[in-house]
Motif scaffolding. Structure first.
Motif, PDB file in Angstrom:
ATOM      1  N   VAL A  29      -8.443  -8.540  10.191  1.00 58.91           N
ATOM      2  CA  VAL A  29      -7.542  -8.367   9.296  1.00 58.91           C
ATOM      3  C   VAL A  29      -6.631  -7.319   9.815  1.00 58.91           C
ATOM      4  N   LEU A  30      -5.941  -6.579   8.872  1.00 60.10           N
ATOM      5  CA  LEU A  30      -4.983  -5.443   9.410  1.00 60.10           C
ATOM      6  C   LEU A  30      -5.988  -4.241   9.264  1.00 60.10           C
ATOM      7  N   ASP A  31      -6.512  -4.064  10.525  1.00 63.46           N
ATOM      8  CA  ASP A  31      -7.879  -3.022  10.452  1.00 63.46           C
ATOM      9  C   ASP A  31      -7.217  -1.582   9.878  1.00 63.46           C
ATOM     10  N   TYR A  32      -6.152  -1.161  10.422  1.00 68.75           N
ATOM     11  CA  TYR A  32      -5.619  -0.002  10.006  1.00 68.75           C
ATOM     12  C   TYR A  32      -5.299   0.279   8.347  1.00 68.75           C
ATOM     13  N   LEU A  33      -5.401  -0.685   7.660  1.00 68.11           N
ATOM     14  CA  LEU A  33      -5.266  -0.528   6.348  1.00 68.11           C
ATOM     15  C   LEU A  33      -6.679  -0.615   5.466  1.00 68.11           C
ATOM     16  N   GLN A  34      -7.731  -0.955   6.279  1.00 65.23           N
ATOM     17  CA  GLN A  34      -8.909  -1.276   5.584  1.00 65.23           C
ATOM     18  C   GLN A  34      -9.369  -0.188   4.677  1.00 65.23           C
ATOM     19  N   PRO A  35      -9.064   1.187   5.032  1.00 67.66           N
ATOM     20  CA  PRO A  35      -9.408   2.245   4.154  1.00 67.66           C
ATOM     21  C   PRO A  35      -8.992   2.206   2.746  1.00 67.66           C
ATOM     22  N   LYS A  36      -7.782   1.536   2.676  1.00 67.96           N
ATOM     23  CA  LYS A  36      -7.197   1.557   1.339  1.00 67.96           C
ATOM     24  C   LYS A  36      -7.589  -0.243   0.918  1.00 67.96           C
ATOM     25  N   LEU A  37      -7.964  -0.935   1.642  1.00 67.99           N
ATOM     26  CA  LEU A  37      -8.106  -2.219   1.283  1.00 67.99           C
ATOM     27  C   LEU A  37      -9.488  -2.889   1.409  1.00 67.99           C
ATOM     28  N   GLU A  38     -10.582  -1.873   1.296  1.00 69.87           N
ATOM     29  CA  GLU A  38     -12.025  -2.037   1.410  1.00 69.87           C
ATOM     30  C   GLU A  38     -12.205  -2.981   0.023  1.00 69.87           C
ATOM     31  N   VAL A  61       0.820  -1.334   0.028  1.00 74.16           N
ATOM     32  CA  VAL A  61      -0.005   0.053  -0.041  1.00 74.16           C
ATOM     33  C   VAL A  61       0.928   1.313  -0.161  1.00 74.16           C
ATOM     34  N   ALA A  62       2.076   1.271   0.642  1.00 77.68           N
ATOM     35  CA  ALA A  62       2.937   2.404   0.608  1.00 77.68           C
ATOM     36  C   ALA A  62       3.519   2.701  -0.431  1.00 77.68           C
ATOM     37  N   LEU A  63       3.361   1.645  -1.552  1.00 79.44           N
ATOM     38  CA  LEU A  63       3.740   1.938  -2.766  1.00 79.44           C
ATOM     39  C   LEU A  63       2.956   2.115  -3.960  1.00 79.44           C
ATOM     40  N   GLY A  64       1.483   1.887  -3.407  1.00 74.21           N
ATOM     41  CA  GLY A  64       0.447   2.421  -4.157  1.00 74.21           C
ATOM     42  C   GLY A  64       0.054   1.326  -4.966  1.00 74.21           C
ATOM     43  N   GLU A  65       0.239   0.159  -4.395  1.00 77.60           N
ATOM     44  CA  GLU A  65      -0.366  -1.252  -4.908  1.00 77.60           C
ATOM     45  C   GLU A  65      -1.510  -1.732  -3.857  1.00 77.60           C
ATOM     46  N   LYS A  66      -2.349  -2.371  -4.766  1.00 77.75           N
ATOM     47  CA  LYS A  66      -3.564  -3.112  -3.903  1.00 77.75           C
ATOM     48  C   LYS A  66      -3.382  -4.486  -4.367  1.00 77.75           C
ATOM     49  N   PRO A  67      -3.179  -5.507  -3.207  1.00 72.94           N
ATOM     50  CA  PRO A  67      -3.144  -6.859  -3.536  1.00 72.94           C
ATOM     51  C   PRO A  67      -4.546  -7.208  -3.931  1.00 72.94           C
ATOM     52  N   VAL A  68      -4.474  -8.527  -4.509  1.00 67.11           N
ATOM     53  CA  VAL A  68      -5.707  -9.258  -5.078  1.00 67.11           C
ATOM     54  C   VAL A  68      -6.295  -9.840  -3.665  1.00 67.11           C
ATOM     55  N   ALA A  69      -5.822 -10.190  -2.641  1.00 65.39           N
ATOM     56  CA  ALA A  69      -6.440 -10.554  -1.679  1.00 65.39           C
ATOM     57  C   ALA A  69      -5.586 -10.266  -0.359  1.00 65.39           C
ATOM     58  N   GLN A  70      -6.118 -10.194   0.746  1.00 62.75           N
ATOM     59  CA  GLN A  70      -5.351  -9.822   2.095  1.00 62.75           C
ATOM     60  C   GLN A  70      -5.120 -10.495   3.069  1.00 62.75           C
TER      61      GLN A  70
END
Length: 325
Positions: free
Chosen positions: A95-104, A79-88
Motif C-alpha cells: 500500500v502507500l506506506d507513508y499514508l498509513q498513519p492516516k489510513l490505518e 487525505v490532504a483535504l481531510g477525507e478518508k476513503p472507504v478503501a485504499q
C-alpha cells in the motif's frame, strides 16, 4: 412631597426600567435567532447544493457531499483535504506506506479496482485518476454502482491540478488552496535552509528496486520540486539520461559509476539487493558522493516515488533534516 406622590414616581421608574429590559432582551433574542437561522440555512444549503461536474467521461451531478469515497491511488489528495476513503489502493500486500498513519484500518482494493470489489465497498462516489485507469471494467459498470468521476489524463498526472480538482469535486476549494499555499511556503523555507548548508553542491536521487537502479531526471516525482522550484543544483550526469518517457528505464551499474553528484539520496526498502551491490562495487565507491561519505539511505521509498502534496512535503522534510546534519 407627599408619600403618595413619592410612591407613584417610584412606580413609574420601575415600569420604565422593566420595559427597557424587556425590549433589550427581546432584541438580543431576535438577533440571536436570526443569526442562528441564517447559519443553519447556509449549512443546509452547502450540504444540499446541487453541483454538476464535467469530467473525462461526461458529467455527474452531486446533490450532497459524498461520504463514502473510493479513489484508488488518489489517496494523497483525499487525505490532504481531510477525507478518508472507504478503501485504499494496493498491489498485493503493498500500500502507500507513508499514508498509513492516516489510513490505518482502511481496507484494501486492487490497483485496477475490480468491479466486484467496488460493489463490496458500497461507495457514494468513485474517482479514477485517468481514463486509462479503467482497466477492470467499463465506465458504465462503475457508474451503475455509484456516481463516477474520471480525471482528464493531464489533470490526474499533475499533482497540483489533481489536488485543486479534488477540492472542486468535494466542495473543498478553500482547503485545497490552503494546502498548496502552505506547500509553497515550505518550499521557500526549505530551499533557503538547504542552500545555507550545501551551497551550490549538486544532489542526485537514485531508487534501487531489486538489483536495478533508477535515477530521477529533473521532472521525475519530487525531483521536479527539488531542481525546478527549490533550485538545487543538478549533476551533469542527468544530461546523459534518455529523454523522459512513460517507461522509466534502469541505469546499468557501469553507467551509474559516472554519477558526478556531490550528494546522493539512495532510496529503497531496507534489505534491497541494490544496497549490497553498491557497497561491494568499486565502480560505485569511486563516485564523488561515495568517496566523501555523502550517500544517504532513505528506507521508505513510498513517498519518494509518487506525486502528491503530502508525499513531497515528507521528502522535503527528509532532505532538510539529512543535509542539515
Amino acid at each position: 412631597m407627599s408619600k403618595k406622590v413619592t410612591l407613584y414616581i417610584t412606580g413609574l421608574l420601575l415600569l420604565v426600567l422593566l420595559a427597557t429590559g424587556c425590549s433589550s432582551d427581546g432584541e438580543d433574542t431576535s438577533s440571536t435567532n436570526d443569526e442562528s437561522d441564517e447559519a443553519t440555512s447556509e449549512e443546509n444549503s452547502e450540504e444540499t447544493s446541487e453541483r454538476t461536474l464535467t469530467h473525462a467521461m461526461g458529467e455527474i451531478t452531486l446533490e450532497e457531499k459524498p461520504e463514502r469515497i473510493l479513489a484508488p491511488y488518489l489517496e494523497d489528495s483525499l487525505v490532504a483535504l481531510g477525507e478518508k476513503p472507504v478503501a485504499q489502493w494496493s498491489i498485493g500486500e503493498s500500500v502507500l506506506d507513508y499514508l498509513q498513519p492516516k489510513l490505518e484500518g482502511v481496507p484494501k482494493v486492487g490497483w485496477d479496482l475490480p468491479v466486484e470489489q467496488a460493489i463490496e465497498q458500497n461507495p457514494d462516489l468513485i474517482i479514477f485518476s485517468s481514463p486509462s485507469a479503467l482497466q477492470n471494467g467499463s465506465y458504465e459498470d462503475y457508474s451503475s454502482i455509484a456516481k463516477t468521476y474520471v480525471f482528464e489524463e493531464e489533470t490526474g498526472t499533475d499533482w497540483r491540478k489533481q489536488l485543486t480538482t479534488m477540492g472542486e469535486i468535494l466542495n473543498k476549494q478553500d482547503e485545497a488552496e490552503q494546502a498548496l499555499s502552505d506547500f509553497d511556503q515550505k518550499v521557500e523555507e526549505a530551499s533557503a535552509t538547504i542552500k545555507e548548508n550545501i551551497g551550490d553542491e549538486s544532489v542526485a536521487f537514485v531508487w534501487t528496486m531489486g538489483e536495478q537502479f533508477y535515477v530521477f531526471d529533473e521532472n521525475r516525482y519530487g525531483a521536479d520540486i527539488f531542481y525546478n522550484e527549490m533550485g538545487i543544483a543538478k549533476p551533469e550526469f542527468l544530461q546523459s539520461l534518455p529523454e523522459e518517457g512513460e517507461q522509466w528505464n534502469p541505469v546499468a551499474l557501469e553507467k551509474l559509476g559516472e554519477l558526478d553528484a556531490d550528494h546522493v539520496f539512495l532510496i529503497g526498502n531496507e534489505g534491497e539487493p541494490g544496497f549490497e551491490i553498491l557497497e561491494n562495487s568499486s565502480v560505485w565507491q569511486n563516485t564523488p558522493a561515495a568517496q566523501n561519505g555523502q550517500v544517504y539511505e532513505m528506507n521508505d521509498p513510498s513517498h519518494w516515488t509518487i506525486d502528491g502534496v503530502i508525499a513531497h512535503e515528507m521528502s522535503i522534510d527528509q532532505m532538510v533534516d539529512t543535509l542539515s546534519k
